[in-house]
Design an enzyme around this catalytic site. Structure first.
Site, short mmCIF file in Angstrom:
data_model
loop_
_atom_site.label_atom_id
_atom_site.label_comp_id
_atom_site.label_asym_id
_atom_site.label_seq_id
_atom_site.Cartn_x
_atom_site.Cartn_y
_atom_site.Cartn_z
N GLN A 1 53.12 34.16 47.63
CA GLN A 1 53.57 34.92 46.47
C GLN A 1 52.68 34.58 45.28
OE1 GLN A 1 57.71 34.40 45.40
NE2 GLN A 1 57.61 35.97 43.81
N SER A 2 52.02 35.59 44.71
CA SER A 2 51.11 35.34 43.60
C SER A 2 51.67 35.79 42.25
CB SER A 2 49.76 36.00 43.85
OG SER A 2 49.91 37.38 44.02
N HIS B 1 58.76 41.67 44.43
CA HIS B 1 58.09 42.94 44.72
C HIS B 1 58.00 43.15 46.23
CE1 HIS B 1 55.00 39.80 44.27
NE2 HIS B 1 54.20 40.51 45.07
N ASP C 1 49.11 49.57 44.69
CA ASP C 1 48.54 48.23 44.55
C ASP C 1 47.08 48.37 44.11
OD1 ASP C 1 47.24 45.63 45.39
OD2 ASP C 1 49.27 45.22 46.04
#
Length: 127
Positions: free
Chosen positions: A107-108, A113, A46
């Site tokens: 959730q962006s 994922h 990330d």
């Protein structure tokens, strides 16, 4: 509000089939520190880690949300890859798997994922 929550609030699912950052990582047009890859998925670090170890596991075929997964989708494979990569990353003492779904789930990016976080004692409740 944290920057992550602001991004999630502004994110739109299925914006006309526009490529997400994750589809661009799969296509190699956006760089990523890849930890694992096979024909079905990709695991990579990330870019804004929330723990000493924080990586994502994504399917190569875009699935917008966990709540929209059909029975043909390979969620088991994603979980096995997450566990094996966590082991390879030295997370023998444990880790957390997180899947955000929709606006209220923060959730962006609307490409399924799995977040894998570890390397320290994580708190509870998480949010």
């Amino acid at each position: 509000t944290s920057p992550g929550l602001a991004c999630a609030a502004a994110a739109a699912p299925g914006a006309g089939g526009a490529p997400t950052v994750f589809s661009r990582i799969i296509a190699r047009s956006v760089p990523a520190a890849i930890l694992y890859e096979d024909d079905k998925c990709l695991a990579f670090r990330d870019v804004a880690p929330q723990a000493p170890v924080h990586f994502l596991v994504i399917p190569k075929r875009p699935i917008p949300r966990i709540s929209r997964v059909g029975p043909q989708d390979l969620l088991g494979h994603l979980l096995v890859v997450a566990a094996r990569t966590a082991q390879a990353e030295g997370l023998a003492d444990g880790y957390r798997l997180v899947i955000n779904d929709g606006k209220h789930g923060a959730q962006s990016v609307y490409h399924l994922h799995l977040h894998v976080l570890g390397g320290r004692q994580l708190g509870w409740p998480p949010g």
